[in-house]
Design a protein around this motif. Structure first.
Motif, short mmCIF file in Angstrom:
data_model
loop_
_atom_site.label_atom_id
_atom_site.label_comp_id
_atom_site.label_asym_id
_atom_site.label_seq_id
_atom_site.Cartn_x
_atom_site.Cartn_y
_atom_site.Cartn_z
N ALA A 44 65.86 100.31 66.12
CA ALA A 44 66.83 99.25 66.39
C ALA A 44 68.22 99.86 66.32
O ALA A 44 68.61 100.41 65.30
CB ALA A 44 66.68 98.13 65.37
N THR A 45 68.95 99.77 67.43
CA THR A 45 70.26 100.40 67.56
C THR A 45 71.24 99.35 68.08
O THR A 45 70.93 98.65 69.03
CB THR A 45 70.16 101.60 68.52
N PRO A 46 72.44 99.22 67.47
CA PRO A 46 73.34 98.12 67.79
C PRO A 46 73.72 97.94 69.26
O PRO A 46 73.85 96.81 69.70
CB PRO A 46 74.60 98.43 66.96
N GLN A 47 73.92 99.01 70.02
CA GLN A 47 74.43 98.82 71.37
C GLN A 47 73.35 98.44 72.38
O GLN A 47 73.67 98.12 73.51
CB GLN A 47 75.20 100.05 71.86
N TYR A 48 72.09 98.45 71.99
CA TYR A 48 71.03 98.13 72.93
C TYR A 48 70.46 96.75 72.67
O TYR A 48 70.27 96.35 71.52
CB TYR A 48 69.90 99.16 72.85
N ARG A 49 70.16 96.04 73.73
CA ARG A 49 69.58 94.70 73.59
C ARG A 49 68.16 94.76 73.03
O ARG A 49 67.72 93.86 72.35
CB ARG A 49 69.58 94.00 74.94
N GLU A 50 67.45 95.80 73.36
CA GLU A 50 66.07 96.01 72.89
C GLU A 50 66.01 97.30 72.10
O GLU A 50 66.76 98.24 72.38
CB GLU A 50 65.11 96.09 74.09
N VAL A 139 79.96 99.21 66.86
CA VAL A 139 80.09 99.54 68.29
C VAL A 139 81.47 99.14 68.81
O VAL A 139 82.11 99.90 69.54
CB VAL A 139 78.97 98.86 69.12
N ALA A 140 81.97 97.95 68.43
CA ALA A 140 83.28 97.50 68.91
C ALA A 140 84.38 98.47 68.47
O ALA A 140 85.28 98.80 69.25
CB ALA A 140 83.56 96.08 68.41
N GLY A 141 84.29 98.95 67.24
CA GLY A 141 85.27 99.92 66.75
C GLY A 141 85.22 101.22 67.53
O GLY A 141 86.25 101.84 67.80
N SER A 149 87.54 99.09 75.09
CA SER A 149 87.33 97.69 74.70
C SER A 149 88.26 96.79 75.50
O SER A 149 89.28 97.22 76.02
CB SER A 149 87.58 97.50 73.20
N GLY A 150 87.87 95.53 75.56
CA GLY A 150 88.71 94.50 76.18
C GLY A 150 88.79 94.61 77.60
O GLY A 150 89.11 94.25 78.53
#
Length: 150
Positions: A44-50, A139-141, A149-150
């Motif tokens: 499980a990795t934050p940037q991936y949906r699955e 991930v956002a950071g 970003s943005g």
């Protein structure tokens, strides 16, 4: 009598495979994260949906990271092993000099430095390889540091 097991990898030992710059490396250290994953693990990795699935998914992810950050450095700042569970805190640094593949597309190199903290929890099977893993990082950071970003 306890069953024979493959030696338990430590997070610091596993990171040596990252330093070798080869996600498939098994010569540098026998227990690198990609090399020590079962053929059907998940991560499980934050940037991936699955979650990443299978050894190939983990190797593909590592290859993409190396392509985007060829100077990637991983410093394990804390590690713990409790039976089949490995836990580690790490500081990741690198410079974005290659294409960055993310689920929403590929981003060209920005030339910007990246530094972030990460925590990883892995569970080993009886054969000593990782059968599941959870990774935690901002991930956002990361995207903000790279100007994406943005």
């Amino acid at each position: 009598m306890a069953a024979d097991r493959t030696p338990t990898p430590t997070p610091r030992a596993a990171c040596r495979s990252w330093r070798s710059r080869s996600p498939r490396s098994t010569r540098t250290i026998p227990h690198g994260w990609p090399a020590a994953t079962a053929t059907t693990p998940w991560s499980a990795t934050p940037q991936y949906r699955e979650p990443l699935r299978g050894r190939a998914g983990v190797v593909d992810d590592a290859s993409a990271v190396f392509a985007a950050f060829p100077d990637l450095r991983v410093e394990v700042t804390y590690q713990a092993v409790d039976g089949p569970t490995l836990a580690a805190e790490m500081t990741i640094t690198g410079t974005h000099t290659g294409p960055l593949a993310l689920p929403d597309g590929e981003y060209p190199a920005t030339g910007k430095p990246l530094r972030f903290e990460m925590a990883v929890f892995s569970r080993l099977g009886d054969d000593g390889v990782i059968v599941d893993e959870r990774r935690y990082y901002d991930v956002a950071g990361q995207l903000e540091q790279l100007g994406l970003s943005g």
